[in-house]
Enzyme design. Structure first.
Site, PDB file in Angstrom:
ATOM      1  N   ILE A 189       0.899  -1.252   0.008  1.00  0.00           N
ATOM      2  CA  ILE A 189      -0.055   0.123  -0.070  1.00  0.00           C
ATOM      3  C   ILE A 189       0.853   1.113   0.171  1.00  0.00           C
ATOM      4  CG2 ILE A 189      -1.784   1.223   1.262  1.00  0.00           C
ATOM      5  CD1 ILE A 189      -2.852  -1.422   2.359  1.00  0.00           C
ATOM      6  N   PRO A 190       1.155   1.803  -1.140  1.00  0.00           N
ATOM      7  CA  PRO A 190       2.356   2.623  -1.302  1.00  0.00           C
ATOM      8  C   PRO A 190       2.152   4.156  -0.827  1.00  0.00           C
ATOM      9  CG  PRO A 190       0.974   2.720  -3.279  1.00  0.00           C
ATOM     10  CD  PRO A 190       0.364   1.669  -2.252  1.00  0.00           C
ATOM     11  N   CYS A 191       2.279   4.337   0.355  1.00  0.00           N
ATOM     12  CA  CYS A 191       2.042   5.503   1.324  1.00  0.00           C
ATOM     13  C   CYS A 191       3.188   6.406   0.678  1.00  0.00           C
ATOM     14  CB  CYS A 191       1.954   5.347   2.562  1.00  0.00           C
ATOM     15  SG  CYS A 191       3.060   4.519   3.480  1.00  0.00           S
ATOM     16  N   HIS A 192       4.091   5.878   0.594  1.00  0.00           N
ATOM     17  CA  HIS A 192       5.238   6.790  -0.028  1.00  0.00           C
ATOM     18  C   HIS A 192       4.942   7.761  -1.238  1.00  0.00           C
ATOM     19  CE1 HIS A 192       5.942   3.227  -2.407  1.00  0.00           C
ATOM     20  NE2 HIS A 192       6.709   3.978  -3.319  1.00  0.00           N
TER      21      HIS A 192
END
Length: 187
Positions: A145-148
């Site tokens: 889950i690419p929060c970056h």
């Protein structure tokens, strides 16, 4: 819960990647936690094996689905970009708001970004950018889950709760060839 209900145990493993030693935790074929590299192997192991929803997490050998997920993560971190949406995840115990944030965030492709405010609007909660940031700060499976890929409205790199903070966020965005990261500036 009845005495006949069996709770599937959670297992975890460490694995090397192009950016260092990562870790993954799962139950069955579903990833429940992912860990970017900490300062040491001991710290990475301690973080990935901390209890989850009151249940112990022990080191284990991944099955085929998790082995395939590890291979996909390794390839992505080596520059063979993949959105990793095919990895089955279960953010156990996350509130409904967080799950909504995670669903929208997971739709962001490598090399692309969205703002906290954009995500708030997409989940039907305009004005809740700060709450979106708090939800992403509790993301149990960063990278997958690419929060970056979520930035402030001014595209600045503010607070990143993964090890290494905003430096790690910038490194991941550069690795994914995100415009504006890792490119020489003209001025």
């Amino acid at each position: 819960m009845s005495s006949g209900t069996r709770i599937e145990p959670v297992a975890a493993a460490l694995f090397d990647t192009a950016i260092g030693l990562c870790a993954i935790a799962w139950h069955g074929d579903t990833v429940v936690r992912f860990q970017l590299p900490e300062a040491s192997e001991e710290e990475t192991l301690a973080r990935i094996t901390r209890p989850l929803a009151g249940m112990p997490v022990a080191e284990g050998e991944p099955g085929q689905a998790v082995t395939t997920a590890i291979a996909g993560i390794r390839a992505h971190l080596a520059g063979h970009l993949d959105a990793l949406r095919w990895i089955d995840v279960d953010p156990r115990g996350a509130p409904e708001f967080h799950r909504a944030v995670y669903t929208v965030t997971r739709e962001i492709d490598p090399g692309r970004t969205m703002s906290y405010g954009d995500i708030a609007v997409r989940i039907g909660a305009p004005g809740s950018a700060q709450a979106v940031g708090q939800a992403l700060g509790r993301n149990p499976v960063p990278l997958i889950i690419p929060c970056h890929r979520v930035l402030a409205a001014d595209h600045a790199l503010h607070g990143f709760s993964a090890p290494g903070g905003v430096g790690t966020k910038a490194r991941l965005l550069e690795l994914e060839r995100t415009p504006g990261f890792g490119e020489p500036m003209l001025f």
